[in-house]
Scaffold this motif. Structure first.
Motif, PDB file in Angstrom:
ATOM      1  N   ALA A 100       0.825  -1.208   0.000  1.00  0.00           N
ATOM      2  CA  ALA A 100       0.000   0.000   0.000  1.00  0.00           C
ATOM      3  C   ALA A 100       0.859   1.257   0.000  1.00  0.00           C
ATOM      4  O   ALA A 100       0.601   2.201  -0.754  1.00  0.00           O
ATOM      5  CB  ALA A 100      -0.940  -0.004   1.204  1.00  0.00           C
ATOM      6  N   THR A 101       1.891   1.274   0.822  1.00  0.00           N
ATOM      7  CA  THR A 101       2.757   2.456   0.919  1.00  0.00           C
ATOM      8  C   THR A 101       3.459   2.731  -0.406  1.00  0.00           C
ATOM      9  O   THR A 101       3.454   3.860  -0.909  1.00  0.00           O
ATOM     10  CB  THR A 101       3.799   2.271   2.035  1.00  0.00           C
ATOM     11  OG1 THR A 101       3.120   2.009   3.261  1.00  0.00           O
ATOM     12  CG2 THR A 101       4.661   3.505   2.185  1.00  0.00           C
ATOM     13  N   LEU A 102       4.054   1.697  -0.995  1.00  0.00           N
ATOM     14  CA  LEU A 102       4.779   1.886  -2.251  1.00  0.00           C
ATOM     15  C   LEU A 102       3.841   2.165  -3.421  1.00  0.00           C
ATOM     16  O   LEU A 102       4.129   3.025  -4.262  1.00  0.00           O
ATOM     17  CB  LEU A 102       5.658   0.666  -2.544  1.00  0.00           C
ATOM     18  CG  LEU A 102       6.786   0.409  -1.544  1.00  0.00           C
ATOM     19  CD1 LEU A 102       7.554  -0.849  -1.929  1.00  0.00           C
ATOM     20  CD2 LEU A 102       7.719   1.606  -1.434  1.00  0.00           C
ATOM     21  N   SER A 103       2.714   1.478  -3.477  1.00  0.00           N
ATOM     22  CA  SER A 103       1.801   1.694  -4.600  1.00  0.00           C
ATOM     23  C   SER A 103       1.127   3.065  -4.516  1.00  0.00           C
ATOM     24  O   SER A 103       0.883   3.695  -5.544  1.00  0.00           O
ATOM     25  CB  SER A 103       0.778   0.574  -4.722  1.00  0.00           C
ATOM     26  OG  SER A 103      -0.032   0.499  -3.583  1.00  0.00           O
ATOM     27  N   ASP A 104       0.834   3.544  -3.306  1.00  0.00           N
ATOM     28  CA  ASP A 104       0.270   4.890  -3.166  1.00  0.00           C
ATOM     29  C   ASP A 104       1.243   5.940  -3.696  1.00  0.00           C
ATOM     30  O   ASP A 104       0.839   6.871  -4.403  1.00  0.00           O
ATOM     31  CB  ASP A 104      -0.062   5.198  -1.704  1.00  0.00           C
ATOM     32  CG  ASP A 104      -1.283   4.450  -1.200  1.00  0.00           C
ATOM     33  OD1 ASP A 104      -1.997   3.829  -2.018  1.00  0.00           O
ATOM     34  OD2 ASP A 104      -1.510   4.466   0.037  1.00  0.00           O
ATOM     35  N   CYS A 105       2.511   5.789  -3.378  1.00  0.00           N
ATOM     36  CA  CYS A 105       3.517   6.734  -3.864  1.00  0.00           C
ATOM     37  C   CYS A 105       3.656   6.624  -5.385  1.00  0.00           C
ATOM     38  O   CYS A 105       3.773   7.623  -6.075  1.00  0.00           O
ATOM     39  CB  CYS A 105       4.854   6.495  -3.177  1.00  0.00           C
ATOM     40  SG  CYS A 105       6.101   7.718  -3.618  1.00  0.00           S
ATOM     41  N   LEU A 160      10.331  12.093  -2.323  1.00  0.00           N
ATOM     42  CA  LEU A 160       9.058  11.397  -2.129  1.00  0.00           C
ATOM     43  C   LEU A 160       9.244   9.887  -2.184  1.00  0.00           C
ATOM     44  O   LEU A 160       8.687   9.151  -1.358  1.00  0.00           O
ATOM     45  CB  LEU A 160       8.049  11.822  -3.207  1.00  0.00           C
ATOM     46  CG  LEU A 160       7.393  13.177  -3.049  1.00  0.00           C
ATOM     47  CD1 LEU A 160       6.555  13.508  -4.291  1.00  0.00           C
ATOM     48  CD2 LEU A 160       6.510  13.188  -1.814  1.00  0.00           C
ATOM     49  N   TRP A 161      10.011   9.412  -3.156  1.00  0.00           N
ATOM     50  CA  TRP A 161      10.258   7.968  -3.270  1.00  0.00           C
ATOM     51  C   TRP A 161      10.990   7.449  -2.040  1.00  0.00           C
ATOM     52  O   TRP A 161      10.647   6.400  -1.509  1.00  0.00           O
ATOM     53  CB  TRP A 161      11.064   7.664  -4.524  1.00  0.00           C
ATOM     54  CG  TRP A 161      10.308   7.851  -5.796  1.00  0.00           C
ATOM     55  CD1 TRP A 161       8.948   7.976  -5.949  1.00  0.00           C
ATOM     56  CD2 TRP A 161      10.854   7.922  -7.098  1.00  0.00           C
ATOM     57  NE1 TRP A 161       8.641   8.130  -7.272  1.00  0.00           N
ATOM     58  CE2 TRP A 161       9.782   8.097  -8.003  1.00  0.00           C
ATOM     59  CE3 TRP A 161      12.142   7.873  -7.595  1.00  0.00           C
ATOM     60  CZ2 TRP A 161       9.978   8.198  -9.372  1.00  0.00           C
ATOM     61  CZ3 TRP A 161      12.331   7.970  -8.953  1.00  0.00           C
ATOM     62  CH2 TRP A 161      11.263   8.135  -9.835  1.00  0.00           C
ATOM     63  N   ASP A 162      12.009   8.182  -1.613  1.00  0.00           N
ATOM     64  CA  ASP A 162      12.762   7.746  -0.431  1.00  0.00           C
ATOM     65  C   ASP A 162      11.882   7.732   0.813  1.00  0.00           C
ATOM     66  O   ASP A 162      11.987   6.838   1.656  1.00  0.00           O
ATOM     67  CB  ASP A 162      13.986   8.629  -0.213  1.00  0.00           C
ATOM     68  CG  ASP A 162      15.103   8.337  -1.196  1.00  0.00           C
ATOM     69  OD1 ASP A 162      15.006   7.334  -1.941  1.00  0.00           O
ATOM     70  OD2 ASP A 162      16.076   9.110  -1.222  1.00  0.00           O
ATOM     71  N   THR A 163      11.010   8.719   0.928  1.00  0.00           N
ATOM     72  CA  THR A 163      10.091   8.767   2.067  1.00  0.00           C
ATOM     73  C   THR A 163       9.187   7.542   2.069  1.00  0.00           C
ATOM     74  O   THR A 163       8.995   6.890   3.106  1.00  0.00           O
ATOM     75  CB  THR A 163       9.251  10.059   2.035  1.00  0.00           C
ATOM     76  OG1 THR A 163      10.139  11.186   2.102  1.00  0.00           O
ATOM     77  CG2 THR A 163       8.264  10.114   3.182  1.00  0.00           C
ATOM     78  N   ALA A 164       8.643   7.195   0.914  1.00  0.00           N
ATOM     79  CA  ALA A 164       7.763   6.026   0.812  1.00  0.00           C
ATOM     80  C   ALA A 164       8.514   4.739   1.130  1.00  0.00           C
ATOM     81  O   ALA A 164       8.009   3.874   1.853  1.00  0.00           O
ATOM     82  CB  ALA A 164       7.140   5.954  -0.579  1.00  0.00           C
TER      83      ALA A 164
END
Length: 111
Positions: free
Chosen positions: A45-50, A72-76
């Motif tokens: 969910a976290t990666l797909s939302d990003c 943003l990618w690193d945060t996710a």
């Protein structure tokens, strides 16, 4: 998205090929590339939302600096994996200044 995050790019860099050309990756190393376990619903969910949020963005090269999209990618990735964002952010900034990535030596001027 994960492979283009700071962590993903660093893992790719450690998996160099047998040639001096850049980028050139060893196929066996890439096949063994460690990626997050997307069978975990929280990670997925976290990666797909990003990914949904950023999939239409033009992706700058690492040599263009540690950009907002890469942050943003690193945060996710950090949220998904439970890692500290501060350390990954520092690594992302260092990676963006790396001569092998930027194409110029440390201290050399680049517009």
């Amino acid at each position: 998205m994960f492979i283009n995050s700071t962590v993903g790019r660093m893992v790719l860099m450690r998996s160099g090929g047998r040639f001096l050309h850049y980028p050139n990756y060893n196929t066996a190393s890439v096949n063994a590339f460690p990626i997050p376990d997307i069978s975990d619903p929280r990670i997925l969910a976290t990666l797909s939302d990003c990914w949904e949020e950023t999939r239409d963005e033009i992706v700058p090269q690492f040599r263009d600096g540690y950009t907002g999209l890469r942050r943003l990618w690193d945060t996710a990735v950090c949220e998904a994996m439970g890692w500290g964002l501060e350390e990954i952010t520092e690594l992302g900034e260092l990676l963006a200044r790396e001569p092998r990535i930027r194409g110029v030596a440390y201290g050399q001027w680049k517009a």
